[in-house]
Scaffold this active site. Structure first.
Site, PDB file in Angstrom:
ATOM      1  NE  ARG A 298     -11.756   1.740  -8.953  1.00  0.00           N
ATOM      2  CZ  ARG A 298     -12.379   2.849  -8.829  1.00  0.00           C
ATOM      3  NH1 ARG A 298     -13.208   3.271  -9.200  1.00  0.00           N
ATOM      4  NH2 ARG A 298     -13.183   2.478  -7.257  1.00  0.00           N
ATOM      5  NE  ARG A 334      -6.117   1.939  -7.867  1.00  0.00           N
ATOM      6  CZ  ARG A 334      -7.192   1.125  -7.754  1.00  0.00           C
ATOM      7  NH1 ARG A 334      -7.868   1.420  -6.418  1.00  0.00           N
ATOM      8  NH2 ARG A 334      -8.263   0.937  -8.382  1.00  0.00           N
ATOM      9  CD  GLU A 431      -6.552  -0.697  -1.919  1.00  0.00           C
ATOM     10  OE1 GLU A 431      -7.927  -0.756  -2.816  1.00  0.00           O
ATOM     11  OE2 GLU A 431      -5.697  -0.418  -2.047  1.00  0.00           O
ATOM     12  CG  ASN A 454     -15.024   0.543  -2.805  1.00  0.00           C
ATOM     13  OD1 ASN A 454     -15.729   1.375  -1.847  1.00  0.00           O
ATOM     14  ND2 ASN A 454     -14.731   1.010  -3.960  1.00  0.00           N
ATOM     15  CG  ASP A 455      -9.848  -3.339  -2.245  1.00  0.00           C
ATOM     16  OD1 ASP A 455     -10.886  -4.878  -2.549  1.00  0.00           O
ATOM     17  OD2 ASP A 455      -9.685  -3.367  -3.243  1.00  0.00           O
ATOM     18  NE  ARG A 465     -14.743  -4.174  -4.266  1.00  0.00           N
ATOM     19  CZ  ARG A 465     -13.921  -3.181  -4.593  1.00  0.00           C
ATOM     20  NH1 ARG A 465     -11.960  -3.060  -3.721  1.00  0.00           N
ATOM     21  NH2 ARG A 465     -13.672  -2.549  -5.950  1.00  0.00           N
TER      22      ARG A 465
HETATM   23  C1  PEP Z   1     -11.318   0.936  -2.649  1.00  0.00           C
HETATM   24  O1  PEP Z   1     -11.117  -0.787  -2.746  1.00  0.00           O
HETATM   25  O2  PEP Z   1     -12.530   1.474  -2.124  1.00  0.00           O
HETATM   26  C2  PEP Z   1     -11.346   1.469  -4.412  1.00  0.00           C
HETATM   27  C3  PEP Z   1     -11.097   2.384  -4.885  1.00  0.00           C
HETATM   28  O3  PEP Z   1     -10.240   0.564  -5.124  1.00  0.00           O
HETATM   29  P1  PEP Z   1     -10.960  -0.254  -5.675  1.00  0.00           P
HETATM   30  O4  PEP Z   1     -12.239   0.067  -6.032  1.00  0.00           O
HETATM   31  O5  PEP Z   1     -11.127   0.102  -6.993  1.00  0.00           O
HETATM   32  O6  PEP Z   1     -10.404  -1.635  -5.466  1.00  0.00           O
HETATM   33 MG    MG Z   2      -8.905  -1.764  -4.048  1.00  0.00          MG
END
Ligand code: PEP
Ligand code: MG
Length: 581
Positions: A298, A334, A431, A454-455, A465
């Site tokens: 990240r 990323r 995502e 996550n997204d 979230r």
């Molecule tokens: C996700 O969205 O699952 C992800 C790994 O990115 P981040 O949590 O950094 O938004």
């Molecule tokens: Mg994400």
């Protein structure tokens, strides 16, 4: 009958279990002198001496913390030292002593409390927590004005029980025989909690009345997995927890033995187990825990760590170091994912940041910044072990435009005579539902894809979230999520094994069997989760979890899917961490 009268519940802040005598750490209430002073210069000298002493103490704690916690975590103390160097704060205190002719203790107390009140009025939990750190500085200066010393009376193994714990207390206590921490206040984001996790000392915070209910010398159990405290446990409780401790140490030994083993199911299906890198310091844990590479760096963290966008040169150095340390394993960098819940480098107010200027949208609109990162990545890829991944893609043209920018950077570097590697594997995060639906076409355009659950979950289910009010609707076992993941795995057209998952779902011990059963072959999880997930995968039988996944794909509610997976986990994975603690 089960004894529950001696049980307190708090927030599980650092995992682990400890049993020891309680040591009640009562912060001495420093009485502050309100006396008037005659000799202003003498008072200012006295104050400057106390500040210098405080700095010396903090410097000592800082170097101790570097040893124990690494540089990034130790920076908490560097920040405290910087406050003591703040010319405005110290200038104000000097000026007030001169004008009001009051004792320095009173002025220090009053002036620093003003700062704290400001922080306490903030709505963010983070700012409130920081006001505890400032309390530490205030009390330290006052203690040094009184020429008193920090005292710990711990002589044998103990569990520290206190109202709040500052990061410096946490580090100082760790030099003694501290087995655990219990605090009345504080949350997961408190520095004391972060420090306890890094020191690997179990902690339960936010217990509210622990200092009233626990007496010095009481035997206490701290269960840092579940946020449970047991005061003067009865025989049965003691037996249960001693048994858990034995099982845990056996479990840890088994995990360590697996370090160089593969993540492979009992019937021979090889899973690629990668790590997510959030903060620079984690690299050592990633290597130690035997990750097969890094599935997600990240990089926006660089921006948070430095408070500004890192320039090309510092990015080049950072990416090169990562690539060298991991070589020949892959490092997936990323592109900056700013916006949404992450800070934007510009002061932009958006009505709907999660649906706004995020990830690739921001990068393509700020191509100068994006190009700096691309150039740094191409230059750092001399060993050819860097992959480049783009966040928040929702449209194929965004991939085309990124590829054009990469071409432009290649040409520029060539013309400038700067060394770089022209080939680079390009991937995207999935995502956004539009990309999941068209996973076949999108995957055609890139070398790999990584599912960012996550997204993806928040956009698929329209659930923020980070919003506690709707957190029960954020369901990773929602059949639509399960079916979408299956659809992505089935439709991906890039090379085989090109589909990975780097969202938190990949590290959820109940979800992993389902994901393996759905056909996922690459997982990227936080560094500390690797040993446990590896053990879990090695305990799975692919044919068995495939059948279970097929059953889940036919279910209609998240509760039904969750129940199937929980049942499987409890019945079949009896030697896994979740079932022994
Ligand atoms: C996700 O969205 O699952 C992800 C790994 O990115 P981040 O949590 O950094 O938004
Ligand atoms: Mg994400």
């Amino acid at each position: 009958m089960k004894n529950t009268s001696n049980i307190l519940q708090g927030i599980a802040a650092a995992p682990g279990i400890a049993i020891a005598k309680a040591y009640l750490f009562a912060k001495e209430k420093e009485d502050v002198s309100h006396a008037s002073i005659e000799n202003v210069e003498e008072a200012i000298d006295h104050l400057d001496g106390a500040i210098a002493k405080s700095k010396k103490e903090l410097n000592k704690i800082f170097s101790l913390a570097i040893d124990k916690l690494g540089e990034k975590r130790a920076a908490i103390f560097e920040a405290q030292i910087m406050i003591l160097d703040d010319p405005i704060l110290i200038g104000n205190i000097h000026q007030r002593i001169r004008e009001e002719k009051k004792h320095p203790e009173f002025i220090v107390h009053d002036e620093i409390t003003k700062y704290q009140n400001l922080m306490n009025s903030a709505t963010e939990a983070y700012m409130k927590e920081r006001s505890h750190d400032i309390e530490d500085i205030k009390l330290r200066i006052i203690r040094n004005l009184k020429k008193k010393k920090w005292k710990s009376r711990i002589t044998s193994e103990a569990i520290v029980v206190t109202t709040t714990l500052t990061p410096s207390d946490t580090v100082l206590f760790s030099r003694e025989s501290v087995k655990g921490y219990i605090t009345d206040f504080g949350g997961l984001t408190s520095h004391a909690a972060i420090v306890a996790r890094s020191l690997d000392i179990p902690a339960v915070v936010g217990v509210h009345d622990s200092t009233n209910k626990i007496q010095n010398g009481d035997t206490v159990i701290v269960d840092g997995f579940h946020g449970v405290i047991i005061i003067n446990p009865d025989e049965i409780q003691l037996k249960v927890y001693k048994n858990k401790i034995d099982k845990l140490s056996l479990y840890d030994k088994k995990l360590a033995e697996l370090r160089d083993e593969e993540a492979i199911t009992s019937d021979g299906r090889k899973i690629n187990l990668l790590a997510n890198l959030d903060i620079t310091d984690e690299i050592e844990t990633i290597i130690q825990n035997g990750a097969e590479g890094i599935g997600l760096v990240r990089t926006e963290q660089l921006f948070h760590e430095n408070d500004q966008f890192p320039d090309e040169e510092s990015q080049f150095i950072y990416y090169s170091e990562l690539a060298e340390k991991l070589y020949p394993k892959i490092v997936t960098i990323r592109a900056f994912d700013v916006g949404g819940d992450k800070v934007l480098p510009f002061d932009v107010k958006e009505p709907n940041p999660f649906l706004g200027w995020r990830g690739i949208r921001f990068l393509l609109d700020n191509s100068k910044l994006f190009k700096m990162q691309i150039r740094a990545v191409l230059r750092a890829n001399l060993h050819k072990n860097i992959n480049f991944m783009i966040p928040m893609i929702s449209d194929i043209t965004e991939i085309d435009r990124t590829k054009k920018l990469i071409d432009t950077c290649r040409l520029e570097l060539l013309n400038e005579g700067i060394k770089f590697e022209s080939e680079i594997k390009l991937g995207i995060m999935i995502e956004v539902p539009s990309v999941a639906v068209m996973a076949d076409e999108f995957s055609d355009c890139v070398d790999f894809i990584s599912i960012g659950t996550n997204d993806l979950i928040q956009y698929l289910l329209a659930v923020d979230r980070g919003n506690e009010i709707v957190s029960s609707q954020y369901q990773e076992f929602h059949p639509a999520v399960v079916r979408t993941i299956k659809h992505i795995i089935n439709s991906a057209r890039c090379e085989s094994d090109c589909v990975s998952m780097c969202g938190e779902m990949a590290a959820d011990v109940v979800a992993v069997p389902l994901l393996v059963g759905l056909g996922l072959k690459s997982f990227s999880v936080s560094a500390s989760a690797i040993p446990n997930i590896k053990k879990l995968i090695r305990g799975l039988n692919y044919s068995e979890v495939k059948e279970i996944a097929e059953k889940c794909l036919r279910l209609k509610t998240a509760d039904e899917v969750c129940a199937v997976m929980q049942k499987y986990s409890t019945e079949k994975l009896t030697d896994q961490l979740q079932n022994i603690i």
